[in-house]
Design a protein around this motif. Structure first.
Motif, PDB file in Angstrom:
ATOM      1  N   LEU A   1      -7.749  12.227  -0.446  1.00 39.16           N
ATOM      2  CA  LEU A   1      -7.954  11.216   0.579  1.00 39.16           C
ATOM      3  C   LEU A   1      -7.338   9.901   0.107  1.00 39.16           C
ATOM      4  N   VAL A   2      -6.359   9.400   0.829  1.00 41.97           N
ATOM      5  CA  VAL A   2      -5.666   8.176   0.452  1.00 41.97           C
ATOM      6  C   VAL A   2      -5.942   7.094   1.483  1.00 41.97           C
ATOM      7  N   ASP A   3      -5.707   5.838   1.075  1.00 43.13           N
ATOM      8  CA  ASP A   3      -5.878   4.744   2.026  1.00 43.13           C
ATOM      9  C   ASP A   3      -4.591   4.556   2.827  1.00 43.13           C
ATOM     10  N   GLY A   4      -4.496   3.478   3.589  1.00 40.99           N
ATOM     11  CA  GLY A   4      -3.349   3.258   4.456  1.00 40.99           C
ATOM     12  C   GLY A   4      -2.054   2.981   3.731  1.00 40.99           C
ATOM     13  N   TYR A   5      -2.123   2.783   2.397  1.00 45.70           N
ATOM     14  CA  TYR A   5      -0.929   2.563   1.588  1.00 45.70           C
ATOM     15  C   TYR A   5      -0.663   3.747   0.661  1.00 45.70           C
ATOM     16  N   PHE A   6      -1.341   4.866   0.908  1.00 51.61           N
ATOM     17  CA  PHE A   6      -1.188   6.114   0.159  1.00 51.61           C
ATOM     18  C   PHE A   6      -1.681   6.016  -1.279  1.00 51.61           C
ATOM     19  N   ARG A   7      -2.591   5.078  -1.545  1.00 51.21           N
ATOM     20  CA  ARG A   7      -3.195   4.988  -2.870  1.00 51.21           C
ATOM     21  C   ARG A   7      -4.322   6.005  -2.986  1.00 51.21           C
ATOM     22  N   VAL A   8      -4.321   6.748  -4.084  1.00 53.71           N
ATOM     23  CA  VAL A   8      -5.362   7.760  -4.315  1.00 53.71           C
ATOM     24  C   VAL A   8      -6.686   7.047  -4.561  1.00 53.71           C
ATOM     25  N   GLN A   9      -7.751   7.592  -3.976  1.00 54.62           N
ATOM     26  CA  GLN A   9      -9.059   6.961  -4.034  1.00 54.62           C
ATOM     27  C   GLN A   9     -10.010   7.724  -4.954  1.00 54.62           C
ATOM     28  N   LEU A  10     -11.003   7.009  -5.417  1.00 58.28           N
ATOM     29  CA  LEU A  10     -12.049   7.563  -6.264  1.00 58.28           C
ATOM     30  C   LEU A  10     -13.399   7.283  -5.623  1.00 58.28           C
TER      31      LEU A  10
ATOM     32  N   LEU B   1       6.417   4.456   1.543  1.00 60.60           N
ATOM     33  CA  LEU B   1       5.930   4.183   0.193  1.00 60.60           C
ATOM     34  C   LEU B   1       7.037   3.615  -0.687  1.00 60.60           C
ATOM     35  N   ALA B   2       8.258   4.126  -0.552  1.00 66.86           N
ATOM     36  CA  ALA B   2       9.373   3.600  -1.335  1.00 66.86           C
ATOM     37  C   ALA B   2       9.608   2.123  -1.017  1.00 66.86           C
ATOM     38  N   LYS B   3       9.500   1.781   0.247  1.00 63.41           N
ATOM     39  CA  LYS B   3       9.704   0.378   0.640  1.00 63.41           C
ATOM     40  C   LYS B   3       8.617  -0.517   0.058  1.00 63.41           C
ATOM     41  N   ARG B   4       7.379  -0.037   0.057  1.00 65.10           N
ATOM     42  CA  ARG B   4       6.271  -0.833  -0.506  1.00 65.10           C
ATOM     43  C   ARG B   4       6.465  -1.020  -2.014  1.00 65.10           C
ATOM     44  N   LEU B   5       6.859   0.041  -2.706  1.00 69.72           N
ATOM     45  CA  LEU B   5       7.061  -0.060  -4.149  1.00 69.72           C
ATOM     46  C   LEU B   5       8.257  -0.946  -4.487  1.00 69.72           C
ATOM     47  N   ASN B   6       9.320  -0.833  -3.706  1.00 65.45           N
ATOM     48  CA  ASN B   6      10.499  -1.657  -3.962  1.00 65.45           C
ATOM     49  C   ASN B   6      10.209  -3.142  -3.742  1.00 65.45           C
ATOM     50  N   ASN B   7       9.423  -3.445  -2.686  1.00 65.55           N
ATOM     51  CA  ASN B   7       9.135  -4.838  -2.341  1.00 65.55           C
ATOM     52  C   ASN B   7       7.862  -5.364  -2.987  1.00 65.55           C
ATOM     53  N   ASP B   8       7.053  -4.417  -3.515  1.00 60.69           N
ATOM     54  CA  ASP B   8       5.766  -4.784  -4.118  1.00 60.69           C
ATOM     55  C   ASP B   8       4.949  -5.663  -3.173  1.00 60.69           C
ATOM     56  N   ASP B   9       4.794  -5.198  -1.946  1.00 61.15           N
ATOM     57  CA  ASP B   9       4.102  -5.994  -0.928  1.00 61.15           C
ATOM     58  C   ASP B   9       2.880  -5.283  -0.354  1.00 61.15           C
ATOM     59  N   PHE B  10       2.207  -4.491  -1.194  1.00 66.07           N
ATOM     60  CA  PHE B  10       0.973  -3.844  -0.757  1.00 66.07           C
ATOM     61  C   PHE B  10      -0.028  -4.909  -0.303  1.00 66.07           C
ATOM     62  N   ASP B  11      -0.768  -4.591   0.726  1.00 65.38           N
ATOM     63  CA  ASP B  11      -1.810  -5.451   1.288  1.00 65.38           C
ATOM     64  C   ASP B  11      -1.247  -6.702   1.963  1.00 65.38           C
ATOM     65  N   ARG B  12       0.082  -6.866   1.974  1.00 64.84           N
ATOM     66  CA  ARG B  12       0.676  -7.992   2.688  1.00 64.84           C
ATOM     67  C   ARG B  12       1.420  -7.525   3.942  1.00 64.84           C
ATOM     68  N   VAL B  13       1.476  -6.240   4.122  1.00 63.61           N
ATOM     69  CA  VAL B  13       2.144  -5.665   5.288  1.00 63.61           C
ATOM     70  C   VAL B  13       1.187  -4.695   5.963  1.00 63.61           C
ATOM     71  N   PRO B  14       1.447  -4.343   7.211  1.00 62.37           N
ATOM     72  CA  PRO B  14       0.569  -3.381   7.891  1.00 62.37           C
ATOM     73  C   PRO B  14       0.535  -2.036   7.183  1.00 62.37           C
ATOM     74  N   ARG B  15      -0.561  -1.339   7.326  1.00 61.57           N
ATOM     75  CA  ARG B  15      -0.688  -0.011   6.750  1.00 61.57           C
ATOM     76  C   ARG B  15       0.247   0.968   7.467  1.00 61.57           C
ATOM     77  N   PHE B  16       0.443   2.113   6.847  1.00 56.85           N
ATOM     78  CA  PHE B  16       1.359   3.109   7.405  1.00 56.85           C
ATOM     79  C   PHE B  16       0.899   3.550   8.784  1.00 56.85           C
ATOM     80  N   SER B  17       1.847   3.646   9.693  1.00 56.78           N
ATOM     81  CA  SER B  17       1.585   4.131  11.044  1.00 56.78           C
ATOM     82  C   SER B  17       2.645   5.176  11.381  1.00 56.78           C
TER      83      SER B  17
END
Length: 509
Positions: A366-375, A416-432
């Motif tokens: 189960l991942v969040d809107g940015y595909f981060r694995v959750q605990l 995900l590649a775009k988020r990692l390249n720009n390092d803009d997690f939580d500053r852009v809308p979640r994946f749709s």
């Protein structure tokens, strides 16, 4: 795999749609990229059926994971476990597998009969099947190992059916089709056995199974029967599914159109059928050990036993053993994890025991809107890891999870590649997920296209028609898949071979 100056190490597990596309979209300037997978090729799965029946060559639907520009490292290995605290992945090399055996390293236990006669000596094959153990460190980890075929624990299916996920599976199917025809035309074959050998069964009436059946019918009727006219009246193709209709994700009218057209092409469609067993041997006779010179028996709850030359299994997905078993308990909370503070947590929350959060059924991460694995902890507290991500069939979003298709995974990898390249997690809308509709080939140069359901207002008036069907949809199907091809080389080869086989027919032999 030492860290290179100024670049973070990204380790990608898996070379399917998620892992391959992500590895090509990540910035090689910012990241030191490594893909670990037992398979050195990415398979363009939408056109795998075309290669199976000879419309294309298998080399046209694969891309090497290794990169000519040396921007991506490749390690032929299977992931066994992950230590999130120390940021290490334990792997087992799969170099010795390949053509030496059909078994790619998995977590399946070895069978007792593991000795083999080799050059006059009896050897224990378990020793050379065990790959070199290794550990890889990472700064960011992406889990894209995908899924395995769900056999629903049906007796005999795992041992005797032809699964359909990779090029190696497709080659076996292609070879078995020819074997069935060659065996059926031998002079000494009993007539009843000829009939069984030329009965081709496909289980699973989703897009994969339906497209394969449509292409198989074209291949047999247009090409093979030119060479084997004496068995024309014995050929049968049957599509089985437990659901009451085929192509369940399509609208009723499109599904019914596919049903009627496939029946016209001679395909028997048996919905609401439950497979109970698959074994070697003729129907109503004792079971035998595997013998490709004879037929198999497929048993259904509704009709009992019937003889088949081969059974291709294309049912749904099941979570792979790595995600199911290896990714479980974590222990203490990793330093890279962030607790979801909106739930009001106690100050000593890090001392509790944590585990990877999964969907209860089917068990995907189960991942969040940015595909981060959750605990999650035993008391229900949730957290997410900032350096571990999951995309593709082995992951599900908590809300609005996209369908398990190649198009969806492609979109996830690019996002995900775009988020990692720009390092803009939580500053852009979640994946749709951008719904592009569904495509399927149903044989005889006809197809279906399910368009997204977009309404103008609260009324039932739609902006777009419900879908396309027939020759128009087939042309869209070909154009859409051709546009998704990931290299110019294969793009031109696929287009040329489609034209070539249209003029001269498929290669037989």
């Amino acid at each position: 795999m030492d860290r290179k100056a100024g670049r973070e190490r990204v380790l990608i597990l898996g070379s399917g749609w998620g892992g391959y596309v992500l590895s090509r979209q990540l910035s090689p300037v910012k990241y030191d990229i490594t893909v670990a997978s037992p398979r050195s090729n990415f398979v363009f799965t939408p056109l795998l059926s075309d290669a199976t029946v000879g419309t294309l060559e298998f080399s046209h639907v694969v891309e090497s994971v290794r990169d000519r520009q040396k921007r991506v490292n490749y390690v032929p290995a299977v992931a066994r476990s992950v230590d999130f605290a120390s940021k290490k992945v334990a792997l087992e090399a799969s170099v010795v597998q390949g053509a030496a055996t059909d078994i790619v390293l998995t977590t399946e236990p070895e069978k007792p009969e593991s000795t083999r006669e080799l050059r006059g000596k009896e050897v224990d094959v378990r020793k050379w099947r065990q790959g070199t153990k290794m550990e890889l460190e990472y700064d960011k980890l992406v889990i894209a190992t995908g899924c395995i075929t769900n056999t629903f624990n049906t007796p005999g299916v795992l041992e005797n059916a032809l699964l359909y996920r990779d090029v190696s599976d497709a080659r076996k199917i292609q070879r078995r089709i020819r074997e069935c025809f060659e065996l059926a035309v031998l002079p000494n074959k009993p007539d009843q056995l000829r009939t069984h050998l030329l009965h081709f069964a496909v289980v699973g009436a989703g897009p994969t199974g339906t497209e394969f059946v449509g292409l198989l019918a074209d291949y047999i009727h247009r090409d093979l029967l030119v060479y084997y006219p004496q068995v024309r009246d014995r050929v049968r193709i049957t599509l089985y599914d437990v659901s009451p209709k085929i192509l369940g994700m399509f609208d009723e009218s499109l599904s019914q159109y596919a049903f009627e057209n496939m029946k016209k092409e001679g395909v028997e469609i048996k919905t609401s059928h439950h497979i109970e067993e698959l074994r070697w041997g003729e129907p109503n006779k004792p079971a035998i050990d595997m013998d490709p010179k004879t037929c198999l028996t497929l048993k259904t709850k509704e009709e009992g036993e019937t003889g088949v030359g081969m059974c291709v299994w294309t049912t749904g997905n099941a979570i792979n053993p790595f995600v199911k078993e290896a990714l479980s308990d974590v222990g203490t909370l990793p330093a890279s994890a962030t607790i979801k503070r909106d739930e009001g947590q106690p100050s000593d929350i890090k001392e509790t025991s944590w585990k990877v959060k999964k969907n209860k059924r089917p068990g995907a991460l189960l991942v969040d809107g940015y595909f981060r694995v959750q605990l999650e902890s035993k008391d229900g507290t949730n957290a997410f890891m900032n350096d571990v991500f999951a995309i593709g069939d082995n992951a599900m979003m908590e809300a609005g999870s996209p369908p398990a298709t190649a198009i969806a995974t492609n979109q996830e990898a690019r996002y995900l590649a775009k988020r990692l390249n720009n390092d803009d997690f939580d500053r852009v809308p979640r994946f749709s997920f951008r719904d592009m509709g569904f495509l399927a080939y149903i044989g005889d140069d006809k197809g279906l296209m399910q368009l997204p359901h977009v309404q103008i207002d609260d009324t039932n008036k739609k902006v777009l028609p419900e879908g396309l069907k027939g020759r128009t949809a087939w042309l869209v199907w070909r154009g859409a898949y051709l546009s998704m091809v990931l290299s110019w080389r294969n793009y031109f080869l696929i287009a040329i071979y489609w034209l070539f086989t249209r003029i001269f027919g498929r290669r037989v032999g």
